[in-house]
Design a protein around this motif. Structure first.
Motif, PDB file in Angstrom:
ATOM      1  N   ALA A   1      72.684  76.130  23.354  1.00 15.23           N
ATOM      2  CA  ALA A   1      72.376  75.164  24.408  1.00 15.23           C
ATOM      3  C   ALA A   1      71.521  75.803  25.492  1.00 15.23           C
ATOM      4  O   ALA A   1      70.548  75.203  25.974  1.00 15.23           O
ATOM      5  N   ARG A   2      71.851  77.043  25.866  1.00 13.71           N
ATOM      6  CA  ARG A   2      71.068  77.743  26.885  1.00 13.71           C
ATOM      7  C   ARG A   2      69.622  77.925  26.423  1.00 13.71           C
ATOM      8  O   ARG A   2      68.672  77.719  27.190  1.00 13.71           O
ATOM      9  N   LYS A   3      69.434  78.281  25.160  1.00 16.68           N
ATOM     10  CA  LYS A   3      68.096  78.461  24.603  1.00 16.68           C
ATOM     11  C   LYS A   3      67.305  77.144  24.671  1.00 16.68           C
ATOM     12  O   LYS A   3      66.126  77.129  25.062  1.00 16.68           O
ATOM     13  N   LEU A   4      67.957  76.048  24.324  1.00 14.26           N
ATOM     14  CA  LEU A   4      67.281  74.745  24.347  1.00 14.26           C
ATOM     15  C   LEU A   4      66.911  74.341  25.762  1.00 14.26           C
ATOM     16  O   LEU A   4      65.817  73.802  26.002  1.00 14.26           O
ATOM     17  N   VAL A   5      67.815  74.580  26.716  1.00 18.21           N
ATOM     18  CA  VAL A   5      67.529  74.230  28.109  1.00 18.21           C
ATOM     19  C   VAL A   5      66.348  75.028  28.633  1.00 18.21           C
ATOM     20  O   VAL A   5      65.440  74.484  29.278  1.00 18.21           O
ATOM     21  N   VAL A   6      66.321  76.335  28.359  1.00 17.64           N
ATOM     22  CA  VAL A   6      65.218  77.183  28.816  1.00 17.64           C
ATOM     23  C   VAL A   6      63.895  76.696  28.231  1.00 17.64           C
ATOM     24  O   VAL A   6      62.876  76.622  28.931  1.00 17.64           O
ATOM     25  N   GLU A   7      63.903  76.363  26.943  1.00 18.93           N
ATOM     26  CA  GLU A   7      62.679  75.876  26.303  1.00 18.93           C
ATOM     27  C   GLU A   7      62.163  74.606  26.965  1.00 18.93           C
ATOM     28  O   GLU A   7      60.967  74.452  27.185  1.00 18.93           O
ATOM     29  N   ARG A   8      63.070  73.686  27.274  1.00 18.91           N
ATOM     30  CA  ARG A   8      62.652  72.420  27.869  1.00 18.91           C
ATOM     31  C   ARG A   8      62.213  72.587  29.318  1.00 18.91           C
ATOM     32  O   ARG A   8      61.186  72.053  29.735  1.00 18.91           O
ATOM     33  N   VAL A   9      62.983  73.333  30.093  1.00 17.34           N
ATOM     34  CA  VAL A   9      62.682  73.475  31.513  1.00 17.34           C
ATOM     35  C   VAL A   9      61.413  74.294  31.736  1.00 17.34           C
ATOM     36  O   VAL A   9      60.631  74.016  32.649  1.00 17.34           O
ATOM     37  N   SER A  10      61.177  75.296  30.901  1.00 15.58           N
ATOM     38  CA  SER A  10      59.998  76.149  31.091  1.00 15.58           C
ATOM     39  C   SER A  10      58.689  75.381  30.925  1.00 15.58           C
ATOM     40  O   SER A  10      57.647  75.795  31.446  1.00 15.58           O
ATOM     41  N   GLY A  11      58.734  74.266  30.216  1.00 17.53           N
ATOM     42  CA  GLY A  11      57.517  73.483  30.033  1.00 17.53           C
ATOM     43  C   GLY A  11      57.341  72.375  31.045  1.00 17.53           C
ATOM     44  O   GLY A  11      56.383  71.600  30.963  1.00 17.53           O
ATOM     45  N   MET A  12      58.249  72.297  32.027  1.00 15.46           N
ATOM     46  CA  MET A  12      58.174  71.228  33.022  1.00 15.46           C
ATOM     47  C   MET A  12      57.411  71.675  34.252  1.00 15.46           C
ATOM     48  O   MET A  12      57.466  72.835  34.654  1.00 15.46           O
ATOM     49  N   HIS A  13      56.720  70.740  34.850  1.00 16.97           N
ATOM     50  CA  HIS A  13      55.985  71.012  36.085  1.00 16.97           C
ATOM     51  C   HIS A  13      56.181  69.825  37.024  1.00 16.97           C
ATOM     52  O   HIS A  13      56.077  68.674  36.608  1.00 16.97           O
ATOM     53  N   GLY A  14      56.466  70.110  38.290  1.00 21.01           N
ATOM     54  CA  GLY A  14      56.682  69.036  39.234  1.00 21.01           C
ATOM     55  C   GLY A  14      58.057  68.419  39.049  1.00 21.01           C
ATOM     56  O   GLY A  14      59.041  69.107  38.805  1.00 21.01           O
ATOM     57  N   GLN A  15      58.160  67.096  39.113  1.00 20.96           N
ATOM     58  CA  GLN A  15      59.428  66.411  39.018  1.00 20.96           C
ATOM     59  C   GLN A  15      59.794  66.123  37.565  1.00 20.96           C
ATOM     60  O   GLN A  15      58.927  65.997  36.707  1.00 20.96           O
ATOM     61  N   ALA A  16      61.097  66.023  37.324  1.00 13.16           N
ATOM     62  CA  ALA A  16      61.581  65.711  35.980  1.00 13.16           C
ATOM     63  C   ALA A  16      62.898  64.964  36.089  1.00 13.16           C
ATOM     64  O   ALA A  16      63.637  65.130  37.066  1.00 13.16           O
ATOM     65  N   GLU A  17      63.191  64.144  35.114  1.00 11.41           N
ATOM     66  CA  GLU A  17      64.446  63.414  35.061  1.00 11.41           C
ATOM     67  C   GLU A  17      65.385  64.222  34.170  1.00 11.41           C
ATOM     68  O   GLU A  17      65.310  64.162  32.953  1.00 11.41           O
ATOM     69  N   LEU A  18      66.250  65.007  34.808  1.00 13.06           N
ATOM     70  CA  LEU A  18      67.038  65.993  34.077  1.00 13.06           C
ATOM     71  C   LEU A  18      67.988  65.368  33.061  1.00 13.06           C
ATOM     72  O   LEU A  18      68.187  65.915  31.977  1.00 13.06           O
ATOM     73  N   MET A  19      68.596  64.235  33.395  1.00 14.88           N
ATOM     74  CA  MET A  19      69.539  63.628  32.460  1.00 14.88           C
ATOM     75  C   MET A  19      68.838  63.232  31.164  1.00 14.88           C
ATOM     76  O   MET A  19      69.286  63.576  30.062  1.00 14.88           O
ATOM     77  N   GLY A  20      67.740  62.496  31.281  1.00 11.99           N
ATOM     78  CA  GLY A  20      67.049  61.996  30.102  1.00 11.99           C
ATOM     79  C   GLY A  20      66.184  63.026  29.398  1.00 11.99           C
ATOM     80  O   GLY A  20      66.023  62.965  28.175  1.00 11.99           O
ATOM     81  N   GLU A  21      65.635  63.983  30.150  1.00  9.16           N
ATOM     82  CA  GLU A  21      64.699  64.932  29.564  1.00  9.16           C
ATOM     83  C   GLU A  21      65.332  66.254  29.158  1.00  9.16           C
ATOM     84  O   GLU A  21      64.756  66.996  28.356  1.00  9.16           O
ATOM     85  N   VAL A  22      66.526  66.547  29.700  1.00 11.37           N
ATOM     86  CA  VAL A  22      67.156  67.835  29.381  1.00 11.37           C
ATOM     87  C   VAL A  22      68.586  67.646  28.864  1.00 11.37           C
ATOM     88  O   VAL A  22      68.898  67.987  27.716  1.00 11.37           O
ATOM     89  N   LEU A  23      69.471  67.106  29.692  1.00  8.87           N
ATOM     90  CA  LEU A  23      70.888  67.118  29.367  1.00  8.87           C
ATOM     91  C   LEU A  23      71.228  66.314  28.109  1.00  8.87           C
ATOM     92  O   LEU A  23      71.880  66.826  27.192  1.00  8.87           O
TER      93      LEU A  23
END
Length: 221
Positions: free
Chosen positions: A105-127
């Protein structure tokens, strides 16, 4: 005069249940919720009392949950039956397996968050995507995580609002699609299913899914 309990709706519980639970714990620790057609017990001691006395309390009652998931689902069983179902997947949640799931799960979160810039909807895009993928990986399901997340959301529609036939139909269709996606081995009782390796690592898994008739998209009268 309308009480707080009368104002609780399935939609509110689905969107954000925690403020409602907090108020229930404070003011109505054991409460009948008209819109749900059931009682909610929200304090630890009360929940412990209910879960410790299966002879006095039961989760087996006619409901949208049973109609969608089948009457033999783990949430509708108690006592020895519940324990037997739970034992079939307990290995999955042992510390060693949970630690591997946490690292994945940590690996997946890092992969997703590292590609984000500016604002993001964490529930729908990460969690939500990460939870779906971790459970797909843990359970060894062949369905992709995007489909699994969609099916999970569709399943809850009818469960949270059993009075809406359209939502029940969506949930029934999702249940049938999930049944079809499971391999024959995973649809057998865990008592007869052999253990198998998961994804190349050394962990093993037994998934308990009762063989059940296809759910109907229409409720019987």
């Amino acid at each position: 005069m309308t009480s707080f309990l009368d104002t609780i709706t399935p939609e509110e519980l689905h969107a954000d249940p925690y403020p409602i639970y907090q108020r229930l714990r404070r003011d109505h620790p054991v409460a009948e919720i008209p819109a749900l057609g059931c009682w909610l017990v929200t304090r630890w001691q009360g929940v412990r009392q209910v879960m410790s006395h299966s002879q006095a309390f039961t989760t087996n009652y006619p409901s949208a949950m049973s109609e969608i998931y089948g009457s033999e689902n783990i949430l509708a069983r108690s006592g020895d039956l519940h324990q037997g179902m739970r034992a079939s997947v307990e290995e999955l949640f042992e510390p060693e397996c949970a630690a591997r799931a946490r690292e994945y799960a940590r690996k997946l979160v890092v992969e997703r968050v590292s590609g984000m810039h500016g604002q993001a909807e964490l529930m729908g895009e990460v969690l939500q995507p990460v939870v779906a993928e971790v459970f797909r990986w843990m359970l060894g399901l062949e369905v992709d995580s995007t489909t699994l997340l969609r099916l999970a959301q569709d399943l809850w529609l009818g469960a949270l609002d059993s009075g809406d036939p359209d939502k029940l139909a969506v949930s029934a269709a999702a249940a049938n699609e999930l049944d079809a996606a499971l391999t024959p081995g995973s649809r057998a009782s865990a008592r007869t299913r052999p253990r198998r390796s998961h994804g190349g690592d050394t962990s093993t898994l037994e998934v308990f899914v009762r063989e059940a008739p296809r759910r109907s998209s229409r409720r019987s009268a």
